[in-house]
Enzyme design. Structure first.
Site, PDB file in Angstrom:
ATOM      1  N   TRP A 152     -15.489  56.540-110.056  1.00 42.46           N
ATOM      2  CA  TRP A 152     -16.578  56.738-111.010  1.00 42.46           C
ATOM      3  C   TRP A 152     -16.045  57.600-112.141  1.00 42.46           C
ATOM      4  O   TRP A 152     -15.493  58.679-111.901  1.00 42.46           O
ATOM      5  CB  TRP A 152     -17.728  57.429-110.271  1.00 42.46           C
ATOM      6  CG  TRP A 152     -18.917  57.805-111.084  1.00 42.46           C
ATOM      7  CD1 TRP A 152     -19.602  57.033-111.966  1.00 42.46           C
ATOM      8  CD2 TRP A 152     -19.598  59.071-111.052  1.00 42.46           C
ATOM      9  NE1 TRP A 152     -20.662  57.722-112.490  1.00 42.46           N
ATOM     10  CE2 TRP A 152     -20.686  58.978-111.955  1.00 42.46           C
ATOM     11  CE3 TRP A 152     -19.392  60.264-110.359  1.00 42.46           C
ATOM     12  CZ2 TRP A 152     -21.558  60.035-112.169  1.00 42.46           C
ATOM     13  CZ3 TRP A 152     -20.260  61.315-110.559  1.00 42.46           C
ATOM     14  CH2 TRP A 152     -21.333  61.198-111.451  1.00 42.46           C
ATOM     15  N   LYS A 156     -30.169  55.901-106.487  1.00 39.02           N
ATOM     16  CA  LYS A 156     -30.049  54.496-106.135  1.00 39.02           C
ATOM     17  C   LYS A 156     -30.947  54.129-104.951  1.00 39.02           C
ATOM     18  O   LYS A 156     -31.672  53.133-104.997  1.00 39.02           O
ATOM     19  CB  LYS A 156     -28.584  54.165-105.785  1.00 39.02           C
ATOM     20  CG  LYS A 156     -27.568  54.536-106.852  1.00 39.02           C
ATOM     21  CD  LYS A 156     -27.788  53.789-108.142  1.00 39.02           C
ATOM     22  CE  LYS A 156     -26.618  53.936-109.111  1.00 39.02           C
ATOM     23  NZ  LYS A 156     -26.382  55.303-109.590  1.00 39.02           N
ATOM     24  N   ASP A 160     -18.869  62.319-102.055  1.00 35.58           N
ATOM     25  CA  ASP A 160     -19.860  61.856-103.017  1.00 35.58           C
ATOM     26  C   ASP A 160     -20.672  60.757-102.341  1.00 35.58           C
ATOM     27  O   ASP A 160     -20.170  59.666-102.093  1.00 35.58           O
ATOM     28  CB  ASP A 160     -19.176  61.332-104.277  1.00 35.58           C
ATOM     29  CG  ASP A 160     -20.165  61.079-105.413  1.00 35.58           C
ATOM     30  OD1 ASP A 160     -21.387  61.161-105.169  1.00 35.58           O
ATOM     31  OD2 ASP A 160     -19.708  60.801-106.537  1.00 35.58           O
TER      32      ASP A 160
END
Length: 418
Positions: free
Chosen positions: A133, A265, A217
């Site tokens: 990311w 999300k 993460d």
């Protein structure tokens, strides 16, 4: 009259790529344009989807006549408890060496983790997957400018699979004690490729032997597979193996661990910016001193976190009916993403696009790492009005039954030309 200023020497910086893509897409008037760049879930009509469980929680909360007072600096305690339960499971979440705070979504958790590690752990290096990311690089560049950012191999383009040998070799050979390693808990962004459980165990052995500090993460728990427990396996394994037993030899324990948790999300709460950071210390080390420093950093940056999204998450996770509805919601999202993977692969094969497209189905989560080059991605945008990141990452929720054939033909065109 003009006045000199040091600010005049600052160059104009470009907008972050994913946001620039969305802006360009919104300005495009082509009727068949397709947005495969933005990492947000869309329904079968490619429209923003409010989860039914979230909508029910919102309706319930609006009937309660709640106030809008400041939260405590660490965040809403009821929300934090449920965040811990979700990521660690109820039994592990009760452990004394886990201390948690509410954050401004997953980005805020990652930024707080970088600030904390840079200031108090003082690692020489932070190891970041190649690719990753893009915000991981920027976060560590700004929060830890004196820390060298090193890449560990993650993606093997020749096999479109995990470069496991390269990853483990880099950590074995280059990492030093107290260095930070960032690991994606599930649905690796951008590749959609995760280690197997056997590979996770090997990674854990290296992390412990080298006494590294782990930052997980966790942006897609539940969203990736439809099963929140399955998506938390790696985090729970690391904790149970190294941090849950005070009798372990200190030589076999990582320096510590942080989990950066996002609810963007899996709850669709993108704009509410809801997340959590979980700090785990070795079982013989009290977490309270480190925890107070986390709280101090939060005070200096945002004073206290936001309220409404935390109330939504807490309401859903503590109500049996709403929690059951939420589980169905994440299954719906995971299932639709998997179905468009199958559709895209089938379309590419049916029209005779060059290459082996099986990897599209093997990957997991929101994204497909297509392997398309920058030139090919550029042609998709300029000629076909299909928008995706330059590294070839495709956000699959932008596909549906109406556009998947068009996208497949466009991919065939750019592959045939280059």
């Amino acid at each position: 009259m003009t006045y000199p200023s040091i600010l005049s020497d600052l160059p104009e910086l470009p907008l972050a790529e994913s946001f620039a893509l969305t802006e360009a897409y919104n300005l495009d008037t082509f009727p068949e344009k397709v947005n495969l760049g933005q990492g947000v879930y869309r329904d079968e009509e490619c429209q923003s989807w409010v989860l039914p469980s979230v909508r029910s929680a919102e309706e319930f909360l609006h009937q309660q006549h709640l106030n809008h007072e400041y939260l405590p600096i660490p965040g809403a305690a009821p929300f934090i408890k449920e965040a811990q339960n979700l990521v660690f499971g109820p039994q592990l979440a009760q452990k004394e060496n886990i201390r948690s705070v509410q954050t401004v979504a997953g980005t805020g958790a990652n930024h707080l983790a970088a600030l904390f590690c840079a200031r108090y752990l003082r690692p020489k290096n932070v190891f970041i997957s190649d690719p990753t990311w893009d915000n991981h690089q920027l976060i560590w560049e700004t929060a830890g400018p004196g820390i060298e950012r090193k890449l560990y191999p993650y993606y093997d383009p020749s096999t479109r699979s995990l470069h496991f040998d390269g990853m483990t070799a880099e950590l074995e050979n280059s990492a030093e004690e107290n260095d930070v390693v960032i690991l994606h808990a599930c649905a690796h962004n951008p590749t959609g490729i995760d280690p197997t459980q056997t590979q996770w165990k090997k990674i854990a052995e290296i992390v412990a032997k080298k006494r590294l500090f782990v930052v997980f993460d966790s942006a897609y728990q539940g969203f990736a597979s439809g099963d929140p427990d399955a998506d938390a396996w790696a985090i729970r394994y690391f904790y149970s193996t190294f941090f849950g037993d005070a009798s372990l030899s200190t030589s076999a324990i990582p320096a510590g661990m942080i989990v950066c948790q996002s609810f963007s999300k899996n709850f669709g709460l993108y704009g509410e910016r809801i997340g959590a950071l979980h700090l785990i210390t070795p079982p013989s080390v009290s977490p309270w001193g480190a925890y107070t420093h986390l709280v101090r950093l939060i005070r200096s940056e945002i004073s206290c976190p936001s309220l409404f999204g935390a109330r939504c998450v807490h309401t859903i996770l503590t109500d049996l009916d709403l929690r059951s509805k939420w589980i169905e919601d994440v299954k719906t999202m995971a299932s639709r993403i998997q179905s468009v993977r199958t559709s895209l692969k089938s379309e590419l094969e049916n029209i005779g696009a060059q290459g082996d497209w099986d990897y599209i189905e093997r990957q997991i989560g929101m994204f497909s790492y297509t392997g398309l080059s920058k030139i090919q991605v550029h042609r998709l945008k300029q000629v076909h009005h299909i928008y995706m990141l330059e590294n070839g990452r495709m956000s699959l929720s932008g596909l549906n039954g109406n556009n998947v054939a068009y996208v497949a033909r466009a991919i065939k065109d750019v592959v045939d030309r280059h």
